[in-house]
Design a protein around this motif. Structure first.
Motif, PDB file in Angstrom:
ATOM      1  N   ILE A 189      14.389 -31.702 -11.551  1.00 57.04           N
ATOM      2  CA  ILE A 189      14.497 -31.043 -10.253  1.00 57.04           C
ATOM      3  C   ILE A 189      14.143 -29.561 -10.360  1.00 57.04           C
ATOM      4  O   ILE A 189      13.359 -29.031  -9.558  1.00 57.04           O
ATOM      5  CB  ILE A 189      15.916 -31.198  -9.685  1.00 57.04           C
ATOM      6  N   THR A 190      14.700 -28.883 -11.354  1.00 55.32           N
ATOM      7  CA  THR A 190      14.472 -27.441 -11.453  1.00 55.32           C
ATOM      8  C   THR A 190      13.015 -27.115 -11.793  1.00 55.32           C
ATOM      9  O   THR A 190      12.456 -26.156 -11.252  1.00 55.32           O
ATOM     10  CB  THR A 190      15.400 -26.816 -12.503  1.00 55.32           C
ATOM     11  N   THR A 191      12.392 -27.891 -12.673  1.00 50.88           N
ATOM     12  CA  THR A 191      10.993 -27.592 -13.014  1.00 50.88           C
ATOM     13  C   THR A 191      10.056 -27.868 -11.836  1.00 50.88           C
ATOM     14  O   THR A 191       9.081 -27.137 -11.630  1.00 50.88           O
ATOM     15  CB  THR A 191      10.549 -28.393 -14.246  1.00 50.88           C
ATOM     16  N   ILE A 192      10.359 -28.907 -11.050  1.00 53.90           N
ATOM     17  CA  ILE A 192       9.553 -29.151  -9.846  1.00 53.90           C
ATOM     18  C   ILE A 192       9.704 -27.982  -8.868  1.00 53.90           C
ATOM     19  O   ILE A 192       8.725 -27.497  -8.292  1.00 53.90           O
ATOM     20  CB  ILE A 192       9.960 -30.473  -9.176  1.00 53.90           C
ATOM     21  N   MET A 193      10.942 -27.531  -8.678  1.00 56.23           N
ATOM     22  CA  MET A 193      11.171 -26.397  -7.780  1.00 56.23           C
ATOM     23  C   MET A 193      10.422 -25.157  -8.258  1.00 56.23           C
ATOM     24  O   MET A 193       9.832 -24.414  -7.448  1.00 56.23           O
ATOM     25  CB  MET A 193      12.663 -26.108  -7.686  1.00 56.23           C
ATOM     26  N   PHE A 194      10.414 -24.934  -9.570  1.00 51.42           N
ATOM     27  CA  PHE A 194       9.735 -23.750 -10.104  1.00 51.42           C
ATOM     28  C   PHE A 194       8.217 -23.848  -9.949  1.00 51.42           C
ATOM     29  O   PHE A 194       7.534 -22.821  -9.934  1.00 51.42           O
ATOM     30  CB  PHE A 194      10.138 -23.543 -11.561  1.00 51.42           C
ATOM     31  N   ASN A 195       7.674 -25.055  -9.849  1.00 50.27           N
ATOM     32  CA  ASN A 195       6.249 -25.194  -9.548  1.00 50.27           C
ATOM     33  C   ASN A 195       5.931 -24.576  -8.187  1.00 50.27           C
ATOM     34  O   ASN A 195       4.935 -23.851  -8.027  1.00 50.27           O
ATOM     35  CB  ASN A 195       5.837 -26.670  -9.543  1.00 50.27           C
ATOM     36  N   PHE A 196       6.764 -24.884  -7.207  1.00 52.83           N
ATOM     37  CA  PHE A 196       6.533 -24.348  -5.865  1.00 52.83           C
ATOM     38  C   PHE A 196       6.744 -22.838  -5.825  1.00 52.83           C
ATOM     39  O   PHE A 196       6.009 -22.121  -5.133  1.00 52.83           O
ATOM     40  CB  PHE A 196       7.459 -25.049  -4.862  1.00 52.83           C
ATOM     41  N   ILE A 197       7.735 -22.358  -6.555  1.00 53.02           N
ATOM     42  CA  ILE A 197       7.963 -20.911  -6.593  1.00 53.02           C
ATOM     43  C   ILE A 197       6.764 -20.204  -7.220  1.00 53.02           C
ATOM     44  O   ILE A 197       6.299 -19.171  -6.719  1.00 53.02           O
ATOM     45  CB  ILE A 197       9.249 -20.589  -7.370  1.00 53.02           C
ATOM     46  N   ALA A 198       6.240 -20.769  -8.322  1.00 56.18           N
ATOM     47  CA  ALA A 198       5.078 -20.174  -8.983  1.00 56.18           C
ATOM     48  C   ALA A 198       3.865 -20.153  -8.049  1.00 56.18           C
ATOM     49  O   ALA A 198       3.128 -19.158  -7.994  1.00 56.18           O
ATOM     50  CB  ALA A 198       4.749 -20.944 -10.251  1.00 56.18           C
ATOM     51  N   ALA A 199       3.677 -21.240  -7.311  1.00 57.01           N
ATOM     52  CA  ALA A 199       2.558 -21.287  -6.368  1.00 57.01           C
ATOM     53  C   ALA A 199       2.704 -20.199  -5.312  1.00 57.01           C
ATOM     54  O   ALA A 199       1.723 -19.524  -4.957  1.00 57.01           O
ATOM     55  CB  ALA A 199       2.485 -22.666  -5.706  1.00 57.01           C
ATOM     56  N   GLY A 200       3.931 -19.994  -4.814  1.00 54.28           N
ATOM     57  CA  GLY A 200       4.158 -18.943  -3.827  1.00 54.28           C
ATOM     58  C   GLY A 200       3.913 -17.551  -4.385  1.00 54.28           C
ATOM     59  O   GLY A 200       3.353 -16.683  -3.708  1.00 54.28           O
ATOM     60  N   VAL A 201       4.313 -17.336  -5.632  1.00 52.07           N
ATOM     61  CA  VAL A 201       4.089 -16.043  -6.283  1.00 52.07           C
ATOM     62  C   VAL A 201       2.597 -15.748  -6.371  1.00 52.07           C
ATOM     63  O   VAL A 201       2.141 -14.630  -6.055  1.00 52.07           O
ATOM     64  CB  VAL A 201       4.738 -16.020  -7.680  1.00 52.07           C
ATOM     65  N   LEU A 202       1.810 -16.744  -6.788  1.00 54.15           N
ATOM     66  CA  LEU A 202       0.372 -16.516  -6.932  1.00 54.15           C
ATOM     67  C   LEU A 202      -0.310 -16.294  -5.584  1.00 54.15           C
ATOM     68  O   LEU A 202      -1.218 -15.455  -5.476  1.00 54.15           O
ATOM     69  CB  LEU A 202      -0.272 -17.703  -7.673  1.00 54.15           C
ATOM     70  N   VAL A 203       0.114 -17.037  -4.561  1.00 55.80           N
ATOM     71  CA  VAL A 203      -0.460 -16.820  -3.229  1.00 55.80           C
ATOM     72  C   VAL A 203      -0.198 -15.389  -2.775  1.00 55.80           C
ATOM     73  O   VAL A 203      -1.090 -14.700  -2.261  1.00 55.80           O
ATOM     74  CB  VAL A 203       0.125 -17.830  -2.218  1.00 55.80           C
ATOM     75  N   SER A 204       1.024 -14.928  -2.985  1.00 54.71           N
ATOM     76  CA  SER A 204       1.386 -13.577  -2.566  1.00 54.71           C
ATOM     77  C   SER A 204       0.577 -12.519  -3.301  1.00 54.71           C
ATOM     78  O   SER A 204       0.075 -11.559  -2.689  1.00 54.71           O
ATOM     79  CB  SER A 204       2.882 -13.358  -2.796  1.00 54.71           C
ATOM     80  N   GLY A 258       7.264 -29.141 -15.045  1.00 59.02           N
ATOM     81  CA  GLY A 258       6.855 -27.831 -14.555  1.00 59.02           C
ATOM     82  C   GLY A 258       5.636 -27.239 -15.213  1.00 59.02           C
ATOM     83  O   GLY A 258       5.408 -26.025 -15.096  1.00 59.02           O
ATOM     84  N   GLY A 259       4.827 -28.046 -15.893  1.00 63.59           N
ATOM     85  CA  GLY A 259       3.656 -27.499 -16.568  1.00 63.59           C
ATOM     86  C   GLY A 259       2.697 -26.785 -15.637  1.00 63.59           C
ATOM     87  O   GLY A 259       2.072 -25.786 -16.012  1.00 63.59           O
ATOM     88  N   GLU A 260       2.602 -27.276 -14.402  1.00 63.12           N
ATOM     89  CA  GLU A 260       1.698 -26.650 -13.431  1.00 63.12           C
ATOM     90  C   GLU A 260       2.132 -25.210 -13.140  1.00 63.12           C
ATOM     91  O   GLU A 260       1.323 -24.282 -13.164  1.00 63.12           O
ATOM     92  CB  GLU A 260       1.694 -27.488 -12.156  1.00 63.12           C
ATOM     93  N   GLY A 261       3.421 -25.039 -12.868  1.00 53.15           N
ATOM     94  CA  GLY A 261       3.917 -23.695 -12.580  1.00 53.15           C
ATOM     95  C   GLY A 261       3.907 -22.798 -13.796  1.00 53.15           C
ATOM     96  O   GLY A 261       3.616 -21.599 -13.700  1.00 53.15           O
ATOM     97  N   GLN A 262       4.227 -23.359 -14.965  1.00 51.09           N
ATOM     98  CA  GLN A 262       4.230 -22.561 -16.193  1.00 51.09           C
ATOM     99  C   GLN A 262       2.821 -22.101 -16.543  1.00 51.09           C
ATOM    100  O   GLN A 262       2.627 -20.970 -17.010  1.00 51.09           O
ATOM    101  CB  GLN A 262       4.844 -23.396 -17.317  1.00 51.09           C
ATOM    102  N   VAL A 271      -8.227 -17.301  -9.981  1.00 50.95           N
ATOM    103  CA  VAL A 271      -8.408 -17.812  -8.625  1.00 50.95           C
ATOM    104  C   VAL A 271      -7.193 -18.658  -8.267  1.00 50.95           C
ATOM    105  O   VAL A 271      -6.494 -19.181  -9.138  1.00 50.95           O
ATOM    106  CB  VAL A 271      -9.701 -18.650  -8.505  1.00 50.95           C
ATOM    107  N   LEU A 272      -6.958 -18.788  -6.991  1.00 47.31           N
ATOM    108  CA  LEU A 272      -5.823 -19.578  -6.532  1.00 47.31           C
ATOM    109  C   LEU A 272      -6.018 -21.044  -6.924  1.00 47.31           C
ATOM    110  O   LEU A 272      -7.125 -21.578  -6.846  1.00 47.31           O
ATOM    111  CB  LEU A 272      -5.690 -19.449  -5.014  1.00 47.31           C
ATOM    112  N   ASN A 273      -4.944 -21.688  -7.353  1.00 45.14           N
ATOM    113  CA  ASN A 273      -4.962 -23.101  -7.728  1.00 45.14           C
ATOM    114  C   ASN A 273      -5.882 -23.387  -8.913  1.00 45.14           C
ATOM    115  O   ASN A 273      -6.467 -24.468  -9.008  1.00 45.14           O
ATOM    116  CB  ASN A 273      -5.372 -23.980  -6.535  1.00 45.14           C
ATOM    117  N   PHE A 274      -6.008 -22.425  -9.832  1.00 43.26           N
ATOM    118  CA  PHE A 274      -6.864 -22.663 -10.995  1.00 43.26           C
ATOM    119  C   PHE A 274      -6.289 -23.741 -11.905  1.00 43.26           C
ATOM    120  O   PHE A 274      -7.005 -24.306 -12.728  1.00 43.26           O
ATOM    121  CB  PHE A 274      -7.056 -21.365 -11.792  1.00 43.26           C
TER     122      PHE A 274
END
Length: 362
Positions: A143-158, A83-87, A277-280
């Motif tokens: 599994i949980t850290t991968i899921m949190f990557n997607f949640i973090a991406a959604g938070v930043l998009v929003s 989950g380093g990407e989301g963190q 910026v998004l996806n930094f």
């Protein structure tokens, strides 16, 4: 454990894996009609010799050092933090919120440390939840850290397409932070000291990354908690029997891991781009996994592996510029080969090395 001498396991084996990866990559370059020697020369010059090359290489190295250290801390407890990407993304959110709220009313000497601390706290908090689920509910950390990557991406998009979006624009990014809240560039420091320097994104977060590497070494190998962490990684039942609070250690390891990943955002937001910026994160969190594996989860090895991947990023850009037939995808192939031989096939040479360095009875 490979049973090999330490210098072979930590030095010779990674070098052999790296040499094989470059050998195969050189073969691919030859197949498309280019000289592997010339391509390697251009890559090395682009990364270390050409004006600004070293600065860009160390700039990329900073990101990989933070994410590689993040993976290694968790891995010492046998936690595979994906989950380093989301963190890092949520760490960036913490840093930018501090800057946007305070950079107009407080001096940089206060805002910068608060933003760095916020990046660490936000990144650590984002990793604590998967750590708690692993420790107390048995949820698999991968599994949980991968899921949190997607949640973090959604938070930043929003947020970047809504409340944090810079006024008067449509692209998903925040406003620029005040100059006082920006980390100094290394080239500006060098010029102030009278040394000529080419402008690059390299900034003082590189020093922060080096301090973090030393801190991880002290924490893991020179403290009682580090011993407990490694004991949990070696055997949870044995650690439990020895009186170590395994669930608490697991959660703490993930918190520290997430904090290190969150600090990667300092290099991008406070140091280089001066805005969010998004996806930094740009995949640095995932590459940190390969950096940690190649560096054998030791800060010295992680720094060397981070430097290698930084050189590949910068030198690869030079390859793409110099050769029409060598594209950015070819550089990704080289990186993939290094990840393959340093990760999935890292023990391929172990049997042969064992026969050499542990010969059986005559």
């Amino acid at each position: 454990m490979t049973g090999l001498p330490k210098w072979v396991d930590l030095g010779l084996l990674p070098l052999m894996n790296l040499a094989l990866a470059f050998l195969i990559a050189g073969g691919v370059v030859a197949i498309i009609g280019e000289s592997p020697v010339e391509a390697l020369s251009v890559m090395l010059k682009g990364a270390f010799v050409y004006d600004g090359g070293l600065g860009y290489t160390l700039y990329y190295t900073t990101n990989f050092l933070f994410t590689g250290l993040a993976v290694s801390v968790a891995f010492h407890a046998m936690l595979f933090n994906i989950g380093g990407e989301g963190q890092a993304a949520i760490g960036g959110l913490g840093a930018i919120l501090v800057c946007l709220a305070l950079d107009a009313v407080m001096p940089g000497l206060i805002v910068i440390p608060l933003a760095i601390a916020a990046a660490a706290v936000f990144g650590g908090a984002w990793a604590v939840v998967p750590g708690w689920l692993q420790a107390y509910r048995g949820s698999h950390i991968v599994i949980t850290t991968i899921m949190f990557n997607f949640i973090a991406a959604g938070v930043l998009v929003s947020l970047l397409s809504g409340p944090l979006m810079r006024a008067g624009q449509s692209s998903p990014q925040s406003r620029d932070i005040a100059e006082a809240a920006q980390l100094p560039f290394i080239h500006d420091i060098a010029r102030a000291l009278g040394f000529p320097a080419t402008s690059t994104p390299l900034n003082l977060s590189f020093v922060l990354a080096l301090i973090a590497a030393v801190g991880v070494w002290v924490l893991i190998w020179r403290t009682r908690w580090g011993y407990a962490l490694r004991a949990v990684g070696q055997s949870e039942p044995a650690a439990q029997y020895a009186g170590i609070r395994v669930p608490r250690t697991v959660v703490a390891a993930m918190a520290i891991s997430g904090a290190l990943a969150g600090c990667m955002a300092v290099n991008e937001i406070l140091g280089a781009q001066h805005k969010m910026v998004l996806n930094f994160t740009a995949g640095y969190g995932f590459t940190g996994i390969a950096v940690a594996l190649m560096g054998r989860n030791h800060p010295v090895g992680i720094f060397l592996a981070a430097l290698l991947f930084g050189a590949l990023y910068q030198g690869g850009a030079e390859l793409d510029f110099e050769f029409q037939t060598i594209t950015r995808e070819m550089v990704l192939l080289i990186q993939g080969l290094i990840i393959l031989f340093s990760g999935a096939l890292s023990l391929m040479f172990v049997p042969a090395l064992q026969r050499v360095f542990r010969p059986g009875p005559a």
